[in-house]
Design a protein around this motif. Structure first.
Motif, PDB file in Angstrom:
ATOM      1  N   LEU A 120       1.111  -1.041   0.039  1.00  0.00           N
ATOM      2  CA  LEU A 120      -0.105  -0.190   0.301  1.00  0.00           C
ATOM      3  C   LEU A 120       0.810   1.707  -0.194  1.00  0.00           C
ATOM      4  O   LEU A 120       1.029   1.552   0.936  1.00  0.00           O
ATOM      5  N   ASP A 121       0.935   1.853  -0.839  1.00  0.00           N
ATOM      6  CA  ASP A 121       1.965   3.023  -1.704  1.00  0.00           C
ATOM      7  C   ASP A 121       0.804   3.980  -0.948  1.00  0.00           C
ATOM      8  O   ASP A 121      -0.461   4.810  -1.858  1.00  0.00           O
ATOM      9  N   TYR A 122       0.799   5.127  -0.221  1.00  0.00           N
ATOM     10  CA  TYR A 122       0.786   6.599   0.220  1.00  0.00           C
ATOM     11  C   TYR A 122       1.244   8.102  -0.257  1.00  0.00           C
ATOM     12  O   TYR A 122       1.154   9.137   0.333  1.00  0.00           O
ATOM     13  N   LYS A 123       1.657   7.675  -1.453  1.00  0.00           N
ATOM     14  CA  LYS A 123       2.154   8.658  -1.829  1.00  0.00           C
ATOM     15  C   LYS A 123       1.893  10.212  -1.861  1.00  0.00           C
ATOM     16  O   LYS A 123       2.108  11.020  -1.514  1.00  0.00           O
ATOM     17  N   TYR A 124       0.429   9.931  -2.943  1.00  0.00           N
ATOM     18  CA  TYR A 124      -1.086  10.657  -3.287  1.00  0.00           C
ATOM     19  C   TYR A 124      -1.553  10.512  -2.058  1.00  0.00           C
ATOM     20  O   TYR A 124      -2.514  11.877  -2.754  1.00  0.00           O
ATOM     21  N   ASN A 125      -1.647  10.158  -0.916  1.00  0.00           N
ATOM     22  CA  ASN A 125      -2.276  11.202  -0.322  1.00  0.00           C
ATOM     23  C   ASN A 125      -1.423  11.991   1.004  1.00  0.00           C
ATOM     24  O   ASN A 125      -1.992  12.326   1.709  1.00  0.00           O
ATOM     25  N   ASP A 126      -0.273  12.460   0.685  1.00  0.00           N
ATOM     26  CA  ASP A 126       0.671  13.316   1.093  1.00  0.00           C
ATOM     27  C   ASP A 126      -0.593  14.626   1.211  1.00  0.00           C
ATOM     28  O   ASP A 126      -0.638  14.995   0.496  1.00  0.00           O
ATOM     29  N   ARG A 127      -0.775  15.974   2.056  1.00  0.00           N
ATOM     30  CA  ARG A 127      -1.267  17.052   1.939  1.00  0.00           C
ATOM     31  C   ARG A 127      -0.454  17.805   1.243  1.00  0.00           C
ATOM     32  O   ARG A 127      -0.690  17.824   0.442  1.00  0.00           O
ATOM     33  N   ASN A 128       0.884  17.087   1.485  1.00  0.00           N
ATOM     34  CA  ASN A 128       1.667  18.307   0.500  1.00  0.00           C
ATOM     35  C   ASN A 128       2.543  17.681  -0.862  1.00  0.00           C
ATOM     36  O   ASN A 128       3.263  18.518  -1.790  1.00  0.00           O
ATOM     37  N   ASP A 129       1.994  16.381  -1.520  1.00  0.00           N
ATOM     38  CA  ASP A 129       2.079  16.425  -3.037  1.00  0.00           C
ATOM     39  C   ASP A 129       1.809  16.974  -3.656  1.00  0.00           C
ATOM     40  O   ASP A 129       0.266  17.819  -3.793  1.00  0.00           O
ATOM     41  N   PRO A 130       2.677  17.448  -4.984  1.00  0.00           N
ATOM     42  CA  PRO A 130       2.158  18.490  -5.764  1.00  0.00           C
ATOM     43  C   PRO A 130       1.020  17.900  -6.910  1.00  0.00           C
ATOM     44  O   PRO A 130       1.107  19.102  -7.503  1.00  0.00           O
ATOM     45  N   GLU A 131       1.123  16.974  -7.199  1.00  0.00           N
ATOM     46  CA  GLU A 131      -0.351  16.310  -7.816  1.00  0.00           C
ATOM     47  C   GLU A 131      -1.378  16.335  -7.398  1.00  0.00           C
ATOM     48  O   GLU A 131      -2.320  16.694  -8.097  1.00  0.00           O
ATOM     49  N   GLN A 132      -2.071  16.686  -6.340  1.00  0.00           N
ATOM     50  CA  GLN A 132      -3.126  16.764  -5.296  1.00  0.00           C
ATOM     51  C   GLN A 132      -4.445  15.535  -5.844  1.00  0.00           C
ATOM     52  O   GLN A 132      -5.269  16.522  -6.722  1.00  0.00           O
ATOM     53  N   ILE A 133      -3.985  14.220  -6.353  1.00  0.00           N
ATOM     54  CA  ILE A 133      -4.459  13.283  -6.488  1.00  0.00           C
ATOM     55  C   ILE A 133      -6.146  13.217  -5.951  1.00  0.00           C
ATOM     56  O   ILE A 133      -7.173  13.251  -6.768  1.00  0.00           O
ATOM     57  N   TYR A 134      -5.704  13.193  -4.631  1.00  0.00           N
ATOM     58  CA  TYR A 134      -7.152  13.199  -3.809  1.00  0.00           C
ATOM     59  C   TYR A 134      -8.014  14.264  -4.312  1.00  0.00           C
ATOM     60  O   TYR A 134      -9.529  13.617  -4.188  1.00  0.00           O
ATOM     61  N   TYR A 135      -7.984  15.823  -4.533  1.00  0.00           N
ATOM     62  CA  TYR A 135      -9.086  16.254  -5.973  1.00  0.00           C
ATOM     63  C   TYR A 135      -9.150  16.233  -6.740  1.00  0.00           C
ATOM     64  O   TYR A 135     -10.230  16.305  -7.156  1.00  0.00           O
ATOM     65  N   ARG A 136      -8.994  14.797  -7.586  1.00  0.00           N
ATOM     66  CA  ARG A 136      -9.117  15.179  -9.005  1.00  0.00           C
ATOM     67  C   ARG A 136     -10.396  13.498  -8.904  1.00  0.00           C
ATOM     68  O   ARG A 136      -9.677  12.833 -10.862  1.00  0.00           O
ATOM     69  N   SER A 137     -10.908  12.958  -8.786  1.00  0.00           N
ATOM     70  CA  SER A 137     -10.841  11.797  -8.882  1.00  0.00           C
ATOM     71  C   SER A 137     -13.222  11.781  -8.214  1.00  0.00           C
ATOM     72  O   SER A 137     -12.735  12.509  -6.825  1.00  0.00           O
TER      73      SER A 137
END
Length: 343
Positions: free
Chosen positions: A260-277
Motif C-alpha cells: 500500500l503506497d500512500y505517496k499521493y495521500n500526502d497533503r503536500n504532494d504536488p499532484e493533489q490527486i485526492y481532489y481529482r477523482s
C-alpha cells in the motif's frame, strides 16, 4: 381447566421457540469472505474489458453514442447476473443533464447517465455502501480512438466483478448486511460531473451512505514503479475516518498483501490527486472515501491506453482488495466512524 392450561403452555413454548429462532437469525455469523473473494475472476475481468475498451465504444466520450453503447453493455451484464437497479429508481440510469455539466469554458456535453445497480442489505438495508468508478473516457481525436482501457475501463470492470461476487454470496444466503450501490458515473474526464450529480441528487440519503470505495485506473504499473507488480496507491482513507484506513490495511494484510503506497495521500504532494477523482464528491459531503489508483503511465490519456497493456493478474489482485474492504464495511456490526475533518 386443564385444557386451557395446556394451551397456554403450548403457546408459551411456541413464543419461546419463535423468539429463539428470530434471535438466531439476527445473530447469524457473517459467512467467510474466503468463499467469495476468488469469485473476483481474472477471466471475467478480461472478457468485460475487451468489450468496454473496444473500438466499438469510440472512446466512451460523455453523452456520445459510444459511451451509451458501453452503458448498455454494463447493464446487460447486471441483468444477466440478476442484480437489479436500486429501490426507488425506475431504471438502471440516473440522467445527468447537459446543463448540469456546463462549467466555465468546458465544451458543451450531451445529456448523459450514471448507471447504478443494487444489492439490498439483509440486516441494515437503510445503510448504503457505494462502490464507484467512472465509465466515460475522452472519445476520439483526429480520427484516433482513445479506448481508455486503464482509464477507467479497469475500474469499470472491477466494480462489475465485485458486484458479481456479492451476488454469488447473496444467492447462497450470505448477502451483505448493509446495502451496496454499484455506481458507474459519467463525466469524470470533464470535471467529475456524474459523481457530483449523484452526491447532490442522491437516491439514498447521504447521511445513510457509510462510505465510498472509488476505483480509477488499477490495471497497470506507473512510471514510478516499473519493476513492482504488487502495489496500489491508496488515497483518502484516513481523511475522514481512522477506521477506514485501519480496516483497509487489515484486510490487505490478511487477503491480498499488496504494497500500500500512500505517496499521493500526502497533503503536500504536488499532484493533489485526492481532489481529482470521483470519491472527492462524497468526501465533500462528509462521507468517508478511499481511492484505489495505479498512478500515471506513458499511455495516460493517449490512444495507446489499450487492453493489451493491462496486467490482468495485478488488476485481479487489486479488485480483490476492493472487494475485501467492501465485504468488511458491509458486514461489520457498526458503521465506520467519522472522526477526522477531511483535510
Amino acid at each position: 381447566m386443564k385444557r386451557i392450561l395446556l394451551s397456554c403452555a403450548t403457546l408459551l413454548l411456541f413464543v419461546s421457540c419463535t423468539s429463539q429462532k428470530s434471535t438466531a437469525v439476527a445473530d447469524k455469523p457473517t459467512a467467510s469472505i474466503d468463499n467469495y473473494i476468488t469469485a473476483v475472476e481474472e477471466n471475467n475481468l478480461k472478457t468485460n474489458l475487451y468489450v468496454i475498451a473496444s473500438d466499438e465504444m469510440q472512446g466512451r466520450n460523455t453523452g456520445e453514442p459510444g459511451q451509451k453503447k458501453a452503458g448498455e453493455y454494463i447493464i446487460s451484464q447486471y441483468k444477466k447476473l440478476g442484480i437489479p437497479f436500486p429501490k426507488g429508481a425506475d431504471s438502471y440510469y440516473q440522467k445527468v443533464p447537459s446543463d448540469f455539466m456546463k462549467r466555465g469554458f468546458s465544451p458543451k456535453l450531451n445529456d448523459s447517465e450514471n448507471i447504478w445497480a443494487y444489492i439490498e442489505g439483509s440486516e441494515k438495508p437503510d445503510e448504503v455502501l457505494v462502490i464507484s468508478a467512472h465509465y466515460d473516457h475522452v472519445g476520439m481525436k483526429n480520427g484516433e480512438i482513445y479506448n481508455g482501457a486503464d482509464d477507467d475501463g479497469s475500474g469499470t470492470v472491477a466494480v462489475m466483478e465485485i458486484a458479481k461476487a456479492f451476488m454469488k454470496a447473496k444467492k447462497e444466503g450470505n448477502g451483505p448486511k448493509r446495502s451496496i450501490l454499484f455506481l458507474h458515473v459519467t463525466g469524470e474526464e470533464h470535471g467529475l460531473h456524474g459523481s457530483r450529480y449523484y452526491s447532490e441528487n442522491p437516491l439514498f440519503p447521504i447521511k445513510n451512505t457509510i462510505a465510498d470505495i472509488n476505483i480509477d485506473m488499477i490495471g497497470r504499473r506507473d512510471n514510478l514503479n516499473p519493476n513492482d507488480n504488487n502495489y496500489i496507491y491508496v488515497i483518502g482513507s484516513d481523511r475522514l475516518s481512522s477506521e477506514l484506513h485501519t480496516i483497509n490495511e487489515t484486510v490487505n494484510n490478511k487477503y491480498t498483501k499488496l504494497r500500500l503506497d500512500y505517496k499521493y495521500n500526502d497533503r503536500n504532494d504536488p499532484e493533489q490527486i485526492y481532489y481529482r477523482s470521483d470519491h472527492y464528491n462524497f468526501a465533500k459531503k462528509g462521507i468517508p472515501a478511499i481511492f484505489f489508483f495505479n498512478g500515471i503511465h506513458d499511455d495516460y490519456h493517449k490512444p495507446t491506453d489499450e487492453v493489451e497493456k493491462i496486467e490482468f493478474d495485478l488488476l485481479t489482485k487489486r479488485a480483490r482488495l476492493a472487494f475485501a474492504l467492501a465485504w468488511e464495511l458491509a458486514n461489520r456490526d457498526k458503521r465506520i466512524v467519522v472522526d477526522r475533518d477531511g483535510k
